[in-house]
Design a protein around this motif. Structure first.
Motif, PDB file in Angstrom:
ATOM      1  N   ARG A 187     -25.432  18.998 -33.939  1.00  0.00           N
ATOM      2  CA  ARG A 187     -27.114  18.995 -34.348  1.00  0.00           C
ATOM      3  C   ARG A 187     -27.835  21.055 -35.071  1.00  0.00           C
ATOM      4  O   ARG A 187     -28.474  20.937 -36.157  1.00  0.00           O
ATOM      5  N   SER A 188     -27.257  21.461 -33.848  1.00  0.00           N
ATOM      6  CA  SER A 188     -28.284  22.430 -33.690  1.00  0.00           C
ATOM      7  C   SER A 188     -27.408  23.183 -34.583  1.00  0.00           C
ATOM      8  O   SER A 188     -27.790  24.256 -34.966  1.00  0.00           O
ATOM      9  N   ARG A 189     -26.051  23.366 -35.277  1.00  0.00           N
ATOM     10  CA  ARG A 189     -25.673  24.424 -36.146  1.00  0.00           C
ATOM     11  C   ARG A 189     -26.357  24.071 -37.717  1.00  0.00           C
ATOM     12  O   ARG A 189     -26.120  24.636 -38.465  1.00  0.00           O
TER      13      ARG A 189
ATOM     14  N   LEU B 269     -31.663   8.067 -34.364  1.00  0.00           N
ATOM     15  CA  LEU B 269     -31.767   8.881 -32.968  1.00  0.00           C
ATOM     16  C   LEU B 269     -32.510  10.374 -32.902  1.00  0.00           C
ATOM     17  O   LEU B 269     -32.525  10.992 -33.674  1.00  0.00           O
ATOM     18  N   ASP B 270     -33.439  10.483 -31.475  1.00  0.00           N
ATOM     19  CA  ASP B 270     -34.718  11.270 -31.496  1.00  0.00           C
ATOM     20  C   ASP B 270     -33.131  12.551 -30.738  1.00  0.00           C
ATOM     21  O   ASP B 270     -32.690  12.417 -29.700  1.00  0.00           O
ATOM     22  N   TYR B 271     -32.843  13.299 -30.963  1.00  0.00           N
ATOM     23  CA  TYR B 271     -31.896  14.462 -30.708  1.00  0.00           C
ATOM     24  C   TYR B 271     -32.495  15.223 -28.960  1.00  0.00           C
ATOM     25  O   TYR B 271     -31.610  15.552 -28.402  1.00  0.00           O
ATOM     26  N   GLU B 272     -33.405  15.459 -29.109  1.00  0.00           N
ATOM     27  CA  GLU B 272     -34.093  15.787 -28.012  1.00  0.00           C
ATOM     28  C   GLU B 272     -33.850  15.198 -26.407  1.00  0.00           C
ATOM     29  O   GLU B 272     -33.759  15.066 -25.686  1.00  0.00           O
ATOM     30  N   ARG B 273     -33.795  13.516 -27.237  1.00  0.00           N
ATOM     31  CA  ARG B 273     -33.530  13.019 -25.878  1.00  0.00           C
ATOM     32  C   ARG B 273     -31.670  12.258 -25.350  1.00  0.00           C
ATOM     33  O   ARG B 273     -31.129  11.450 -24.689  1.00  0.00           O
TER      34      ARG B 273
ATOM     35  N   THR C  98     -21.920  14.624 -25.198  1.00  0.00           N
ATOM     36  CA  THR C  98     -23.338  14.515 -25.667  1.00  0.00           C
ATOM     37  C   THR C  98     -23.241  16.133 -26.798  1.00  0.00           C
ATOM     38  O   THR C  98     -24.448  16.494 -27.565  1.00  0.00           O
ATOM     39  N   GLY C  99     -22.385  17.184 -25.420  1.00  0.00           N
ATOM     40  CA  GLY C  99     -22.655  18.246 -25.889  1.00  0.00           C
ATOM     41  C   GLY C  99     -22.663  18.810 -27.577  1.00  0.00           C
ATOM     42  O   GLY C  99     -22.812  19.718 -27.970  1.00  0.00           O
ATOM     43  N   THR C 100     -21.365  18.358 -27.946  1.00  0.00           N
ATOM     44  CA  THR C 100     -20.620  18.957 -29.271  1.00  0.00           C
ATOM     45  C   THR C 100     -21.938  18.294 -30.299  1.00  0.00           C
ATOM     46  O   THR C 100     -21.890  18.516 -30.962  1.00  0.00           O
TER      47      THR C 100
END
Lengths: 202, 203
Positions: free
Chosen positions: A195-197, B32-36, A188-190
């Protein structure tokens, strides 16, 4: 307010998860296993769920190397079974022991021809022993007989040990549990990092 | 018995399950909702660990599935969460198998999706005891539909598995009650301390 509640919820959940992980470190797992070994002309075995619960009344099938059904029996209240191999075994054939607990759980155990070799040897020993005494070379016959006896005794002693070893290897360990949880969070962290990158890039 | 081991199902069922799961995961990834994601991880971890607490019922043993809970809280994100957790269970505990992963994931994720689709929107508007009741319905539905899908996968593989299917349905009855209670209580708790988690639950 919401943020505090959120954090508290997360903390409680983490505590609960960790507690659950610790409690269940030695809990029984959910997997049918079967183990069998040859001792002389007798095949002994047991069927169990990992963690040690016996698979009471599980159906046990013994099949030859070419998947022919040799015999079928059911495990007793200890999950144990025992069958004579004399009439069953062809030389040079592996045996497969299959346990089925009747609800889709199924387990297999393979006994190689090499392990069964001693069974067949024992038979031939008896035959050769009669020959031997007839031809009055009794010393070699007793040697072979002795060898068969020793092999049988060793199998009897080592069998339960091998069974215990199997059972303990199958148990779910704390390391496995923490490893699995760690991998899930790591994954999940990866994903979140990736995503944030993407989103922070211009 | 929620994890069908390798070597039980026939090839068409295995392929069908794998395809269905692949499609669902593909679609879920796009939605996919990344918040979730963090919630998905927490619930996947809970699902992963819950399978270790098994209770013997008759000749078999059962454990909590939590797929109803995952469905109402995660929506489509429940599909990858279930798949990852099942993969970990197969690798670490030897539950199920890698070949049947598709079928097992489908059997557990489809009820989760149904709960997310049908029950989550109702759950969002409830308070107090009603939250518990709708949560309990989600928990029960998750177990019941998984049990039916399990039987279906076994029967499609071979009609000989009919007795096995009956045993599964029998062992799932007590599980259904416990799962309903656990899911209801968990959702009521979440509703009280962090209601915003529920509001994101609809698809």
């Amino acid at each position: 307010m919401n943020r505090i509640a959120h954090r508290r919820w997360r903390q409680r959940l983490t505590t609960a998860l960790l507690g659950l992980a610790l409690i269940t470190a030695n809990a029984q797992a959910h997997l049918l296993k079967v183990f069998a070994y040859a001792e002389g002309q007798q095949l002994h075995g047991n069927a169990y769920f990992t963690g040690g619960d016996p698979a009471i009344g599980a159906t046990i099938e013994i099949r030859s190397g070419d998947d022919r059904l040799l015999t079928s029996l059911s495990a007793d209240t200890q999950g144990e079974f025992s069958v004579s191999l004399v009439s069953l075994v062809d030389p040079d054939s592996d045996l497969t022991v299959i346990a089925d607990s009747g609800d889709g759980h199924r387990a297999e155990w393979l006994i190689g021809a090499s392990e069964l070799g001693s069974v067949l040897d024992a038979e031939s020993v008896e035959r050769s022993a009669t020959y031997a005494s007839a031809s009055a070379t009794a010393s070699t016959a007793t040697d072979i007989e002795l060898l068969a006896l020793v092999e049988r005794a060793v199998a009897r002693q080592v069998g339960p040990l091998r069974r215990e070893l199997q059972a303990s290897q199958q148990r779910a360990r704390l390391g496995d549990i923490l490893g699995g949880i760690g991998l899930i969070f790591g994954l999940t962290g990866t994903l979140l990092w990736w995503r944030s990158r993407r989103t922070t890039r211009p | 018995m929620a994890h069908i081991p390798d070597g039980v199902l026939s090839a068409p069922v295995l392929v069908g399950g794998a395809l269905a799961t692949a499609l669902a995961v593909g679609y879920a990834t796009r939605k996919l909702d990344y918040e979730r994601l963090p919630q998905a991880a927490v619930l996947a971890a809970a699902f992963f660990v819950a399978s270790l607490v098994t209770v013997p019922v008759g000749p078999s043993s059962v454990h909590l599935l939590l797929n109803g809970l995952m469905g109402v809280l995660l929506g489509w994100a429940a599909v990858p969460a279930v798949l990852v957790a099942l993969l970990m269970q197969a690798v670490f505990f030897g539950y199920g198998g890698l070949l049947v992963l598709g079928v097992n994931a489908f059997n557990i994720a489809l009820p989760a999706l149904l709960c997310g689709l049908l029950i989550a929107p109702r759950l969002n508007r409830t308070q107090g005891r009603n939250t518990f009741i709708w949560g309990a319905i989600a928990g029960a539905a998750g177990v019941a539909v998984t049990g039916l899908l399990l039987c279906l996968s076994l029967l499609l593989s071979s009609p000989d598995y009919l007795p096995a299917g009956q045993v599964i349905l029998f062992t799932y009855l007590p599980l259904l009650l416990v799962e309903a209670f656990v899911t209801g209580a968990t959702l009521q708790f979440i509703q009280r301390v962090a209601p915003e988690l529920l509001n994101r639950g609809h698809l």
